[in-house]
Structures are given as structure tokens and as C-alpha cells.
Design an enzyme around this catalytic site. Structure first.
Site, PDB file in Angstrom:
ATOM      1  N   VAL A  83       0.835  -1.197   0.000  1.00  0.00           N
ATOM      2  CA  VAL A  83       0.000   0.000   0.000  1.00  0.00           C
ATOM      3  C   VAL A  83       0.871   1.249   0.000  1.00  0.00           C
ATOM      4  CG1 VAL A  83      -1.777   1.268   1.240  1.00  0.00           C
ATOM      5  CG2 VAL A  83      -1.768  -1.242   1.288  1.00  0.00           C
ATOM      6  N   LYS A  84       0.593   2.137  -0.955  1.00  0.00           N
ATOM      7  CA  LYS A  84       1.341   3.392  -1.015  1.00  0.00           C
ATOM      8  C   LYS A  84       0.553   4.460  -0.262  1.00  0.00           C
ATOM      9  CE  LYS A  84       4.246   4.809  -4.856  1.00  0.00           C
ATOM     10  NZ  LYS A  84       4.205   5.259  -6.237  1.00  0.00           N
ATOM     11  N   ILE A  85       1.220   5.037   0.735  1.00  0.00           N
ATOM     12  CA  ILE A  85       0.570   6.046   1.581  1.00  0.00           C
ATOM     13  C   ILE A  85       1.386   7.335   1.485  1.00  0.00           C
ATOM     14  CG2 ILE A  85       0.058   6.658   3.995  1.00  0.00           C
ATOM     15  CD1 ILE A  85      -1.720   4.422   3.364  1.00  0.00           C
TER      16      ILE A  85
END
Ligand code: E4P
Length: 221
Positions: A83-85
Site C-alpha cells: 500500500v502506497k501512503i
């Protein structure tokens, strides 16, 4: 050093994997929008299927609750989904929650070494400093990679440095010299890396000389 492709184009990923050069993929909303697809879900599932390693997929919520909810959906897509946050206060809080849930995070939009330190302390598995965009505003993007490397070594931090916004082969060379864990690059940069004009020139000369010996190009062994 792992090589990732920075793309949402399945054909590019397939080609890079066939060459044996691609360990993973990073995507972002801008890259997805370039693909002009009607079905985002199928696109992401295809990318996850053809990629032999981690695939970073970015949330588009900017508040804590929204990010955590979207992260759950991304993580459910498969074992190689990361997941890219974005690097914000809500993002850091989300990274901490996702770490507790054992969901791997790539903290994106990092432009300073202290941002990288904070992302790592919050539990990010990867930090993505954008070197090309720093170069664009007259800074030396690669210098922050050196600084992050030093800081992580000082504190024995295991978070991986994923050099992003790569624009040219020199970014890749400098990343390797510094000892970055991963570089993510556009397909055009990947294609340039194995090439050298002296290699092409040398090969052409070998072929010409061989034809002097065997004009038909035979290889009589
Ligand atoms: C990182 O993961 C980003 O997708 C990317 O490297 C951004 O690069 P750009 O500055 O070329 O858009």
C-alpha cells in the site's frame, strides 16, 4: 539492488519481466490515468499477476480513516500488494495502524531525510524519496538518498530505501553506489541501462570481421 518498473502499463511490465530485469512495480494515480482504462480493478489485478514481486498501489483518500479503509482493499488483492501512503500526518498515523495489521506500506512523496526517518519510525516497509522532482527545482535529489542511508545506518533501521522519480541512468548508478535497496524507473530508462554506444560499435565490428572470414555468416562448428 532491486529493480522496479514505475508504470501501470501491463505490456511494459511483461516485457521487463521477460528480460529478467524486473523485481517489482510501483504505480501511482497519475500513471494509472495515463492508461485510460475503464476498469481500474482489472488493471491492478493484471499488474499483480504479471509481476514477480511487490506492487505498490496508492490510496487516493487523504484522511486517516479513508486511507486505512482503502489500504485494506489493496492488501486483500494479493500477497504481493504493497500500500502506497502519502507522507502526511494522517499518512503517518495510517502507516502505524497498517503496521499493526501487518500490511506492508510504501511511504510516498518523500522529499527530505527527516520525512524518511518519520515514515520509518511509523513502520513503513519502504520509503520513496523523489529524486527527479528535487533535481527539477534545482536541488541534488541523490544527496538526500545519501543522507537517508546514513540516518538508517545510524539507528539500524530496516526500512528499505526505494529511490523514486528516476529520470536517467546516472540516478541508477548513484543509487547503486550509495547502496539503495530499490530503484523504480520508467520503462524508457530501463531500456537504456544495458546499452552503450561502444558495445554497439564493437559488436558491429565483430560481425563485419566475421563476414570477411565467412561471407555468408556461417558458424562452422
Ligand atoms: C514513485 O513511486 C512514483 O510513482 C514516481 O517515481 C514518481 O515519478 P515522477 O516524478 O517521474 O512522476
Amino acid at each position: 539492488m532491486k529493480i522496479f518498473l514505475d508504470t501501470a502499463n501491463v505490456d511494459e511490465i511483461r516485457q521487463g519481466v521477460e528480460w529478467g530485469l524486473v523485481d517489482g512495480v510501483t504505480t501511482n494515480p497519475s500513471l494509472a490515468s495515463k492508461e485510460k482504462i475503464a476498469d481500474f480493478s482489472s488493471l491492478v489485478r493484471n499488474i499483480l499477476k504479471v509481476t514477480p514481486g511487490p506492487v505498490s498501489i496508492e490510496v487516493v483518500a487523504t484522511d486517516y480513516n479513508g486511507m486505512v479503509q482503502q489500504a485494506g482493499k489493496i492488501a486483500a488483492l494479493g500477497e504481493n500488494a504493497v500500500v502506497k501512503i502519502p507522507m502526511t500526518l494522517d499518512g503517518l498515523k495510517a502507516i502505524r495502524t497498517l503496521k499493526e495489521k501487518r500490511i506492508p506500506v510504501n511511504c510516498t512523496l518523500i522529499f527530505s531525510p527527516v520525512q524518511a526517518l518519520f515514515a520509518a519510525k511509523s513502520g513503513a516497509e519502504y520509503v520513496s524519496p523523489f529524486v527527479g522532482r528535487l533535481d527539477d527545482i534545482g536541488e541534488d535529489g541523490m544527496f538526500i538518498i545519501e543522507q537517508i542511508k546514513t540516518i538508517f545506518a545510524n539507528y539500524n533501521i530496516s526500512t528499505k530505501i526505494l529511490v523514486a522519480s528516476i529520470r536517467n541512468p546516472v540516478h541508477v548508478l548513484r543509487s547503486a553506489i550509495i547502496g539503495a535497496d530499490v530503484v523504480t524507473m520508467p520503462f524508457e530508462v530501463l531500456k537504456k541501462l544495458p546499452s552503450h554506444p561502444k558495445t554497439d560499435e564493437g559488436l558491429a565490428r565483430f560481425m563485419d570481421d566475421w563476414k570477411k572470414l565467412f561471407p555468408t555468416g556461417d558458424f562452422p562448428l
